[in-house]
Design an enzyme around this catalytic site. Structure first.
Site, short mmCIF file in Angstrom:
data_model
loop_
_atom_site.label_atom_id
_atom_site.label_comp_id
_atom_site.label_asym_id
_atom_site.label_seq_id
_atom_site.Cartn_x
_atom_site.Cartn_y
_atom_site.Cartn_z
N CYS A 1 84.52 -1.42 32.80
CA CYS A 1 85.09 -0.85 31.57
C CYS A 1 85.37 -1.91 30.51
O CYS A 1 85.48 -1.60 29.33
CB CYS A 1 86.37 -0.09 31.89
SG CYS A 1 86.03 1.36 32.89
N HIS B 1 89.23 1.40 24.98
CA HIS B 1 88.32 1.93 25.99
C HIS B 1 88.85 3.32 26.39
O HIS B 1 90.05 3.50 26.61
CB HIS B 1 88.30 1.01 27.21
CG HIS B 1 87.77 1.66 28.44
ND1 HIS B 1 86.54 2.29 28.45
CD2 HIS B 1 88.29 1.82 29.68
CE1 HIS B 1 86.34 2.80 29.65
NE2 HIS B 1 87.39 2.53 30.42
N ASN C 1 85.08 9.24 30.55
CA ASN C 1 85.08 7.77 30.57
C ASN C 1 83.64 7.31 30.81
O ASN C 1 83.10 7.52 31.89
CB ASN C 1 86.01 7.30 31.70
CG ASN C 1 86.06 5.80 31.86
OD1 ASN C 1 85.21 5.08 31.36
ND2 ASN C 1 87.07 5.32 32.59
N1 ACO Z 1 91.64 18.40 40.23
C1 ACO Z 1 92.72 18.91 40.84
N2 ACO Z 1 93.55 18.17 41.61
C2 ACO Z 1 93.26 16.87 41.76
C3 ACO Z 1 92.13 16.29 41.17
C4 ACO Z 1 91.30 17.10 40.38
N3 ACO Z 1 90.20 16.64 39.76
N4 ACO Z 1 92.11 14.98 41.49
C5 ACO Z 1 93.17 14.75 42.26
N5 ACO Z 1 93.87 15.90 42.43
C6 ACO Z 1 95.10 16.11 43.19
C7 ACO Z 1 95.32 15.05 44.26
O1 ACO Z 1 94.64 15.39 45.44
C8 ACO Z 1 96.83 15.11 44.42
O2 ACO Z 1 97.16 16.22 45.21
P1 ACO Z 1 98.40 16.12 46.26
O3 ACO Z 1 99.61 15.86 45.41
O4 ACO Z 1 98.38 17.46 46.90
O5 ACO Z 1 98.06 14.98 47.17
C9 ACO Z 1 97.33 15.40 43.00
O6 ACO Z 1 96.21 15.96 42.28
C10 ACO Z 1 97.83 14.19 42.27
O7 ACO Z 1 96.87 13.15 42.38
P2 ACO Z 1 97.10 11.72 41.79
O8 ACO Z 1 95.91 10.87 42.12
O9 ACO Z 1 98.46 11.25 42.18
O10 ACO Z 1 97.10 12.08 40.23
P3 ACO Z 1 97.46 11.17 39.01
O11 ACO Z 1 98.52 11.77 38.23
O12 ACO Z 1 97.59 9.73 39.39
O13 ACO Z 1 96.14 11.29 38.14
C11 ACO Z 1 94.21 10.01 37.55
C12 ACO Z 1 94.91 10.81 38.64
C13 ACO Z 1 93.85 10.96 36.42
C14 ACO Z 1 92.94 9.44 38.14
C15 ACO Z 1 95.13 8.90 37.02
O14 ACO Z 1 95.69 8.18 38.09
C16 ACO Z 1 94.43 7.96 36.11
O15 ACO Z 1 93.97 8.32 35.05
N6 ACO Z 1 94.38 6.69 36.47
C17 ACO Z 1 93.71 5.70 35.64
C18 ACO Z 1 92.26 5.81 35.80
C19 ACO Z 1 91.60 4.89 34.82
O16 ACO Z 1 92.11 4.57 33.78
N7 ACO Z 1 90.45 4.40 35.13
C20 ACO Z 1 89.84 3.53 34.12
C21 ACO Z 1 89.16 2.49 34.63
S1 ACO Z 1 87.66 3.08 35.19
C22 ACO Z 1 86.64 1.71 35.36
O17 ACO Z 1 86.95 0.60 35.08
C23 ACO Z 1 85.31 1.96 36.00
#
Ligand code: ACO
Length: 335
Positions: free
Chosen positions: A115, A262, A292
């Site tokens: 990224c 980004h 993304n």
């Molecule tokens: N749809 C529905 N539910 C989902 C999904 C989905 N697509 N994905 C995960 N869940 C569920 C999980 O299983 C979990 O369920 P549980 O509570 O029953 O266990 C719940 O939702 C919460 O999951 P978390 O992973 O804790 O959700 P979070 O609020 O952290 O959001 C996310 C996840 C969106 C990925 C967030 O952490 C995020 O944006 N992180 C940053 C990612 C990022 O910026 N990446 C950029 C770099 S990428 C690169 O460099 C290649």
């Protein structure tokens, strides 16, 4: 010593639109969950047979950037290709793009910083131009994520986020020291390498080993992301590296005309916007439409901001990224 300046921008995204509704038909997810957590409404995915690859998408974006820069492909002195999804394991996509552009021979280099790849590539281009070694440099970011994602409920935490596309920038020598890239700041912290990674196949896990194991539970060939660790580090590092750039140039956040982050997650962008007291007019986001697109996200967003007249001559523009590695960086420029 010269400055370097962007004189042409272009973007390409595949025609195939995949909405949150589409995803909720093939995995256990919902438009509400994706929108609330990421801001994404739809993304573009390459469709089998549509002719798109990492390099061909880059070619389409590059042709537009070259035309706007009024530069022929043969006038490029260097190609820097940022991607985590190259056409081949080796060689890199830079040489493929060089061939597609019909350039008989020129240096072409792949930049493997995910990224942050576009910021790393921009910073590299800037150094080559500043020293006078090269005059015209193409910096391109292109990603073909869709084919390698786990599109089942098991992979939903990662696969709903990423999209395909390409963005390109042509940089040239600038003699006016008040214009162009003012400073770049790049970092990495490899202790987090496996928090956002694709482990196998790799030299740690060769293909024959994977085939021999024949393990249906083996997920190592899908991207893995510890979302919360990424999120927490991203907001800290984004802030640090933007502040470093502002300080270096004696700019205040109120001086920023356009901030192009980004496009990792709308919540991360909004957090940074609030932290620096920026108005909606000072920040460009398009993650809602493309998800993304990793190394392509900044050049796609910058191209759109420029096309919409939101980046004009004399504007102070700040770009910043964070991603796998972990890697992060910022680039500050006067348009
Ligand atoms: N749809 C529905 N539910 C989902 C999904 C989905 N697509 N994905 C995960 N869940 C569920 C999980 O299983 C979990 O369920 P549980 O509570 O029953 O266990 C719940 O939702 C919460 O999951 P978390 O992973 O804790 O959700 P979070 O609020 O952290 O959001 C996310 C996840 C969106 C990925 C967030 O952490 C995020 O944006 N992180 C940053 C990612 C990022 O910026 N990446 C950029 C770099 S990428 C690169 O460099 C290649």
């Amino acid at each position: 010593m010269y400055n370097s300046r962007i004189i042409g921008l272009g973007k390409y995204v595949p025609e195939n639109i995949v909405t949150n509704e589409d995803l909720s038909k093939i995995m256990d997810t919902s438009d509400a969950w994706i929108t609330e957590r990421t801001g994404i409404k739809e993304r573009r995915h390459i469709k089998k047979g549509d002719g798109n690859t990492t390099a061909t998408m880059a070619l389409k974006a590059t042709k537009i950037a070259l035309e706007r820069a009024n530069i022929a492909a043969e006038d490029l002195d260097l190609i820097l290709f940022a991607t985590l999804s190259p056409d081949y394991y080796f060689p890199g996509s830079g040489v493929v793009l060089q061939d597609l552009l019909g350039i008989p021979a020129c240096p072409a280099m792949d930049i493997r910083n995910q990224c942050s790849g576009f910021i790393y590539a921009l910073s590299t281009a800037d150094q080559f131009i500043k020293t006078g070694m090269y005059k015209n440099v193409l910096v391109v970011g292109s990603e073909n994520h869709s084919g390698g994602l786990d599109m089942t409920s098991r992979g939903r935490g990662v696969s709903v986020i990423f999209g395909d596309g390409a963005g390109a920038a042509v940089l040239t020598r600038e003699t006016n020291k008040e214009r162009g890239i003012m400073s770049s700041h790049i970092y990495s912290e490899g202790s987090y390498a496996e928090e956002l990674s694709l482990i196998g196949p790799s030299t740690n896990r060769w293909v024959p080993e994977i085939i021999e194991a024949n393990d249906p539970e083996d997920l190592s060939y899908y991207p893995y992301m510890n979302g919360q660790v990424v999120f927490k580090n991203a907001v800290v590092r984004f802030s640090e590296v933007i502040n470093e750039g502002l300080k270096k140039n004696n700019w205040l956040s109120t001086d920023i005309d356009m901030f192009v982050p980004h496009q990792a997650n709308l919540r991360i962008s909004q957090f940074i916007q609030k932290k620096f007291g920026l108005s909606d007019d000072q920040v460009y986001n398009n993650i809602m439409r493309y998800g993304n697109t990793t190394a392509a996200s900044i050049p796609i967003a910058l191209t759109e901001a420029w096309e919409e007249g939101k980046v004009k001559e004399g504007d102070k523009v700040v770009l910043a990224a964070f991603g796998s590695g972990f890697t992060w960086g910022s680039s500050l420029m006067v348009w």
